[in-house]
Motif scaffolding. Structure first.
Motif, PDB file in Angstrom:
ATOM      1  N   SER A 104      67.321  22.143  35.734  1.00 13.21           N
ATOM      2  CA  SER A 104      67.605  23.808  35.256  1.00 13.21           C
ATOM      3  C   SER A 104      67.837  24.561  37.141  1.00 13.21           C
ATOM      4  N   ASP A 105      68.596  25.226  37.175  1.00 21.01           N
ATOM      5  CA  ASP A 105      68.150  26.294  37.427  1.00 21.01           C
ATOM      6  C   ASP A 105      66.823  27.446  37.159  1.00 21.01           C
ATOM      7  N   ILE A 106      66.398  28.462  37.710  1.00 18.45           N
ATOM      8  CA  ILE A 106      65.322  29.048  37.743  1.00 18.45           C
ATOM      9  C   ILE A 106      65.147  30.389  37.218  1.00 18.45           C
ATOM     10  N   ASP A 107      65.369  30.859  38.429  1.00 19.44           N
ATOM     11  CA  ASP A 107      65.875  32.711  38.381  1.00 19.44           C
ATOM     12  C   ASP A 107      67.337  32.877  37.346  1.00 19.44           C
ATOM     13  N   SER A 118      64.784  37.694  36.238  1.00 17.46           N
ATOM     14  CA  SER A 118      64.788  37.825  37.714  1.00 17.46           C
ATOM     15  C   SER A 118      65.354  39.330  37.774  1.00 17.46           C
ATOM     16  N   HIS A 119      66.436  39.416  37.487  1.00 20.35           N
ATOM     17  CA  HIS A 119      67.570  40.340  38.248  1.00 20.35           C
ATOM     18  C   HIS A 119      68.088  40.012  39.039  1.00 20.35           C
ATOM     19  N   SER A 120      68.077  38.712  38.987  1.00 20.57           N
ATOM     20  CA  SER A 120      68.744  37.989  40.854  1.00 20.57           C
ATOM     21  C   SER A 120      70.161  39.147  40.941  1.00 20.57           C
ATOM     22  N   GLY A 121      71.205  40.251  40.370  1.00 22.45           N
ATOM     23  CA  GLY A 121      72.006  40.559  40.369  1.00 22.45           C
ATOM     24  C   GLY A 121      71.918  41.646  41.009  1.00 22.45           C
ATOM     25  N   ASN A 122      70.609  42.344  40.731  1.00 16.64           N
ATOM     26  CA  ASN A 122      70.834  43.374  41.605  1.00 16.64           C
ATOM     27  C   ASN A 122      69.535  43.485  42.511  1.00 16.64           C
ATOM     28  N   LEU A 146      63.651  43.085  43.529  1.00 21.36           N
ATOM     29  CA  LEU A 146      62.177  43.017  44.735  1.00 21.36           C
ATOM     30  C   LEU A 146      61.225  43.321  43.601  1.00 21.36           C
ATOM     31  N   TYR A 147      62.216  44.718  43.054  1.00 21.61           N
ATOM     32  CA  TYR A 147      60.581  45.538  41.549  1.00 21.61           C
ATOM     33  C   TYR A 147      59.465  44.765  41.218  1.00 21.61           C
ATOM     34  N   VAL A 148      60.237  43.909  40.009  1.00 22.03           N
ATOM     35  CA  VAL A 148      59.964  42.695  39.136  1.00 22.03           C
ATOM     36  C   VAL A 148      58.704  41.734  39.930  1.00 22.03           C
ATOM     37  N   LEU A 149      59.592  40.762  41.351  1.00 20.61           N
ATOM     38  CA  LEU A 149      58.799  40.167  42.678  1.00 20.61           C
ATOM     39  C   LEU A 149      57.439  40.931  42.971  1.00 20.61           C
ATOM     40  N   ASP A 153      75.590  33.264  35.493  1.00 21.62           N
ATOM     41  CA  ASP A 153      76.479  33.387  35.318  1.00 21.62           C
ATOM     42  C   ASP A 153      75.498  34.506  37.285  1.00 21.62           C
ATOM     43  N   SER A 154      74.691  35.030  36.975  1.00 20.83           N
ATOM     44  CA  SER A 154      74.002  35.722  37.923  1.00 20.83           C
ATOM     45  C   SER A 154      74.490  35.524  39.123  1.00 20.83           C
ATOM     46  N   GLN A 155      75.028  34.095  39.611  1.00 25.59           N
ATOM     47  CA  GLN A 155      74.474  34.150  41.016  1.00 25.59           C
ATOM     48  C   GLN A 155      76.142  32.460  41.397  1.00 25.59           C
ATOM     49  N   LYS A 156      75.760  32.019  41.619  1.00 30.31           N
ATOM     50  CA  LYS A 156      77.060  30.670  42.019  1.00 30.31           C
ATOM     51  C   LYS A 156      77.018  30.250  40.516  1.00 30.31           C
ATOM     52  N   ASP A 157      76.034  29.515  39.663  1.00 24.68           N
ATOM     53  CA  ASP A 157      75.781  29.045  39.435  1.00 24.68           C
ATOM     54  C   ASP A 157      77.096  27.711  38.322  1.00 24.68           C
TER      55      ASP A 157
END
Length: 321
Positions: free
Chosen positions: A124-127, A133-137, A142-145, A253-257
């Motif tokens: 499994s991926d995580i973010d 995690s809002h990886s696409g934004n 950064l704010y959440v992290l 679907d936010s990045q390259k999975d």
């Protein structure tokens, strides 16, 4: 001077075992508290990326009746890949690593997984797969992290029952479970956060494989960015290490999975049972659907879902659960 050592969960098959970790001449990233509030949490996170790895330092592995020594790489990382054919019960086994550096010495303990007999393994991926995690934004991520501590970070609805069911699927013995691997584009700096988050939400205990450690603030700003090829390599390593298992792959679907998982299916046409992709925006992405259609044409079940309840029903329908 400080000396610190961080170990990660290792794994073994019938012929070989692998354990890995880092050595630092600063505190390891896991020494910073994850439950502070507001700006104090942000300071903790920034400290996790201001670490100083130690190169070419000797580390000694102790496991059962073996003692073996190696040295750290340029980024403080070490990995023992050792032939090991002694009989090992399925489950988790303790190991120890010792590091002596000038007048300083440190000993740490972790665990090695020998998988139970099972029909499936889970990668499994995580973010944005189980951790919101809002990886696409970039700015939102950064704010959440920085400003949401471990108690404020969220897990997707119904993801825990899905993962727990996948962990038990096909196992009749109460103590046995299917093997889980969490693979992410986050760096080793965030290992403790990911592991603690998984424990907090009762997600299955897993071997966690992350991206090369980062050592500065400019690096921190680009956390989780860049090439995702390392994820492909890590997934490939797992499947080659346990080639008799069928795998369930989970991502988003936010990045390259979807692209990564399509490559995995093409290279391991017999090893992938099903692929789950979480929808992270209001509408489905056309290119993601296209990739999943192609994966389906290679006889691998896929599910593109926005709520894990749909994923659970799909797993039941195709007979994994």
């Amino acid at each position: 001077m400080k000396l610190d050592l961080k170990l990660y969960r290792g794994y073994a098959n019938a012929e070989e075992l692998v354990v890995f970790g880092h050595v630092f001449k600063s505190w390891a990233p896991d020494k910073y508290r994850l439950d502070r509030k507001g700006i104090r949490h942000a300071v903790s996170v920034i400290h996790m990326f201001r670490i100083k790895p130690l190169e070419n330092v000797e580390v000694k592995l102790k496991f059962k009746n073996i003692e073996i020594t190696t040295k750290t790489l340029a980024d403080g990382y070490f990995r023992f890949t050792i032939p090991y054919s002694e009989k090992l019960e399925s489950g988790w086994h303790p190991y120890q690593v010792i590091c002596n550096y000038y007048d300083y010495g440190i000993v740490e303990n972790s665990e090695i997984l020998k998988p139970f007999e099972s029909k499936v393994g889970v990668i499994s991926d995580i973010d944005d797969t189980f951790l919101v995690s809002h990886s696409g934004n970039f700015l939102k991520k950064l704010y959440v992290l920085l400003l949401k501590n471990i108690n404020k970070r969220k897990v997707f609805e119904d993801v825990v029952p899905h993962y727990q069911a996948l962990s038990r699927a096909g196992q009749e013995n109460e103590t046995a479970s299917n093997s889980f691997f969490y693979v992410s584009s986050s760096e080793w700096n965030l290992y403790e956060f990911i592991d603690s988050f998984a424990r907090l939400h009762e997600l299955p205990k897993a071997v966690i494989k992350l991206k090369k450690i980062k050592t500065g603030i400019s690096d921190f700003l680009f956390t989780g960015r860049g090439s995702h090829d390392h994820k492909f390599e890590k997934i490939k390593d797992i499947i080659m290490f346990y080639p008799k298992l069928k795998y369930v792959l989970l991502g988003d679907d936010s990045q390259k999975d979807p692209y990564l998982y399509e490559r995995v299916v093409k290279i391991f046409p017999e090893n992938i049972k099903a692929i789950y992709i979480r929808q992270t925006s209001k509408t489905k992405k056309t290119h993601t659907q296209k990739i999943l259609n192609n994966i389906e044409s290679m006889d691998v079940a896929t599910c593109y879902f926005s709520n894990s309840e749909k994923a659970i029903l799909h797993s039941e329908k195709i007979g994994i659960l």
